[in-house]
Scaffold this motif. Structure first.
Motif, PDB file in Angstrom:
ATOM      1  N   ASP A 106       0.840  -1.186   0.000  1.00 26.93           N
ATOM      2  CA  ASP A 106       0.000   0.000   0.000  1.00 26.93           C
ATOM      3  C   ASP A 106       0.883   1.246   0.000  1.00 26.93           C
ATOM      4  OD1 ASP A 106       0.855   0.548   2.645  1.00 26.93           O
ATOM      5  OD2 ASP A 106      -0.898  -0.441   3.524  1.00 26.93           O
ATOM      6  N   LEU A 107       0.265   2.392  -0.100  1.00 29.80           N
ATOM      7  CA  LEU A 107       1.020   3.628  -0.296  1.00 29.80           C
ATOM      8  C   LEU A 107       1.967   3.909   0.864  1.00 29.80           C
ATOM      9  CD1 LEU A 107       1.596   6.153  -1.940  1.00 29.80           C
ATOM     10  CD2 LEU A 107      -0.393   7.242  -0.857  1.00 29.80           C
ATOM     11  N   ASP A 108       1.494   3.764   2.097  1.00 28.79           N
ATOM     12  CA  ASP A 108       2.346   4.046   3.252  1.00 28.79           C
ATOM     13  C   ASP A 108       3.545   3.106   3.284  1.00 28.79           C
ATOM     14  OD1 ASP A 108       0.729   6.110   4.061  1.00 28.79           O
ATOM     15  OD2 ASP A 108      -0.396   4.919   5.522  1.00 28.79           O
ATOM     16  N   GLN A 111       6.091   4.024   0.517  1.00 26.71           N
ATOM     17  CA  GLN A 111       6.883   5.201   0.877  1.00 26.71           C
ATOM     18  C   GLN A 111       7.952   4.857   1.908  1.00 26.71           C
ATOM     19  OE1 GLN A 111       3.513   7.751   1.850  1.00 26.71           O
ATOM     20  NE2 GLN A 111       3.903   9.013   0.047  1.00 26.71           N
ATOM     21  N   CYS A 252       0.871   5.255 -10.102  1.00 24.53           N
ATOM     22  CA  CYS A 252       0.895   4.932  -8.671  1.00 24.53           C
ATOM     23  C   CYS A 252       1.075   3.433  -8.424  1.00 24.53           C
ATOM     24  CB  CYS A 252      -0.387   5.413  -8.005  1.00 24.53           C
ATOM     25  SG  CYS A 252      -0.410   7.191  -7.695  1.00 24.53           S
ATOM     26  N   ARG A 256       4.385   1.636  -6.857  1.00 27.32           N
ATOM     27  CA  ARG A 256       4.290   0.842  -5.631  1.00 27.32           C
ATOM     28  C   ARG A 256       4.798  -0.578  -5.867  1.00 27.32           C
ATOM     29  NH1 ARG A 256      -1.881   1.671  -4.418  1.00 27.32           N
ATOM     30  NH2 ARG A 256      -1.527  -0.301  -3.315  1.00 27.32           N
ATOM     31  N   LEU A 281       4.811   8.856  -5.776  1.00 29.83           N
ATOM     32  CA  LEU A 281       4.114   8.417  -4.567  1.00 29.83           C
ATOM     33  C   LEU A 281       3.559   9.587  -3.757  1.00 29.83           C
ATOM     34  CD1 LEU A 281       6.500   5.542  -3.373  1.00 29.83           C
ATOM     35  CD2 LEU A 281       4.346   5.340  -4.622  1.00 29.83           C
ATOM     36  N   ASP A 282       4.253  10.720  -3.804  1.00 23.01           N
ATOM     37  CA  ASP A 282       3.783  11.899  -3.061  1.00 23.01           C
ATOM     38  C   ASP A 282       2.455  12.437  -3.615  1.00 23.01           C
ATOM     39  OD1 ASP A 282       5.873  11.888  -1.304  1.00 23.01           O
ATOM     40  OD2 ASP A 282       7.032  13.455  -2.327  1.00 23.01           O
ATOM     41  N   CYS A 284       0.100  10.341  -5.083  1.00 21.40           N
ATOM     42  CA  CYS A 284      -0.892   9.264  -5.156  1.00 21.40           C
ATOM     43  C   CYS A 284      -2.030   9.501  -4.182  1.00 21.40           C
ATOM     44  CB  CYS A 284      -0.238   7.913  -4.847  1.00 21.40           C
ATOM     45  SG  CYS A 284       0.901   7.328  -6.109  1.00 21.40           S
ATOM     46  N   SER A 286      -4.480   8.761  -1.250  1.00 26.54           N
ATOM     47  CA  SER A 286      -4.322   7.906  -0.062  1.00 26.54           C
ATOM     48  C   SER A 286      -5.518   6.995   0.095  1.00 26.54           C
ATOM     49  CB  SER A 286      -4.140   8.773   1.168  1.00 26.54           C
ATOM     50  OG  SER A 286      -5.225   9.664   1.320  1.00 26.54           O
TER      51      SER A 286
END
Length: 286
Positions: A106-108, A111, A252, A256, A281-282, A284, A286
């Protein structure tokens, strides 16, 4: 993302996954000699050494082909039972309309993984595709000895596939994130390495044992490495990293997945690669 554990899969690769006939290739693949390129390959794949995995370009029909097998371009139709539709976007980035491989972070997590990746200069000198499995691109799995490609086609099809025999996929439906084509003929589908083999080699895989490189090239479940795309879009991507190429509308998910693969296998990134991935990613959703 679970990190790659070489000792945990070594015996599986050498017994359950690899048939006995392929075992001698492991030793010979450690230092293969360079193979000559045909003029066609040299022109079409100067920076892309995986054409021999999916077949020469002349064996694939062009996107405008009107024969059986159904190639459906975005915004229109061609003969066949299916058409493409455009999925909703978020801030100009496509929603998840493609069947992506397993374990995309996932995004978090992506990152966090990106922050933790080592940064090194990229060096792909000495690369040969045969370092990732010898002459055979795909390993054979299980009692039926189905190649990785056929299992990936089956897993990534949007509908149940049609088989010839126990392994060979002859029909299905795949939506290509790289160019928005929907394809129903597997001859028009490539199983792409999201992180190309050449990129892996220049990011740390040159120091791996051969069995780990073979596992990387045939990863169906550990990391989000294998994806079904149109053969033409895969030729366009070639061996480019995200700082040079991204699939429009799927930036995105692709970023990822790229980070997930590099994290899982402990591969490094360049400054340019990291900066581009961070930029994507910044932005994308959430």
């Amino acid at each position: 993302m679970r990190p790659y554990m070489g000792s945990a899969i070594t015996s599986a690769l050498l017994t359950a996954v690899l048939p006995t006939a392929l075992l001698p290739a492991i030793a010979s693949a450690a230092a293969p000699s360079a193979r000559p390129e045909s003029p066609r390959q040299h022109a079409a794949a100067r920076n892309f050494d995986e054409l021999d995995c999916e077949g020469p370009e002349e064996d694939r029909l062009p996107p405008s082909d009107s024969g059986q097998g159904g190639v459906h371009q975005p915004g229109g139709t061609t003969p066949g039972p299916a058409t493409t539709t455009r999925a909703p976007t978020h801030g100009g980035l496509r929603a998840d309309a493609v069947k992506w491989p397993k374990n995309v972070p996932d995004l978090d997590d992506a990152q966090r993984m990106l922050r933790e990746l080592d940064v090194h200069t990229f060096d792909s000198s000495g690369f040969q595709r045969t370092y990732f499995g010898g002459k055979s691109c795909w390993v054979l799995h299980g009692a039926d000895k189905c190649p990785t490609r056929e299992l990936a086609l089956k897993a990534l099809s949007e509908i149940p596939v049609t088989l010839k025999g126990t392994c060979k996929v002859v029909a299905g439906r795949w939506h290509s994130a790289y160019d928005e084509m929907t394809l129903t003929n597997p001859l028009r589908v490539d199983i792409d390495h999201i992180v190309p083999l050449r990129v892996a080699w220049g990011s740390g895989a040159r120091d791996w044992p051969e069995y780990k490189r073979r596992a990387f090239a045939n990863d169906l479940s550990g990391s989000p490495q294998l994806i079904a795309v149109s053969t033409w879009s895969n030729r366009e991507k070639g061996d480019k990293g995200p700082e040079k190429w991204l699939p429009k509308g799927y930036e995105c998910m692709y970023s990822r997945a790229w980070v997930g693969v590099k994290d899982y296998y402990g591969l490094s990134v360049t400054n340019a690669e990291k900066n581009k991935l961070q930029q994507v990613l910044d932005h994308c959703p959430s």
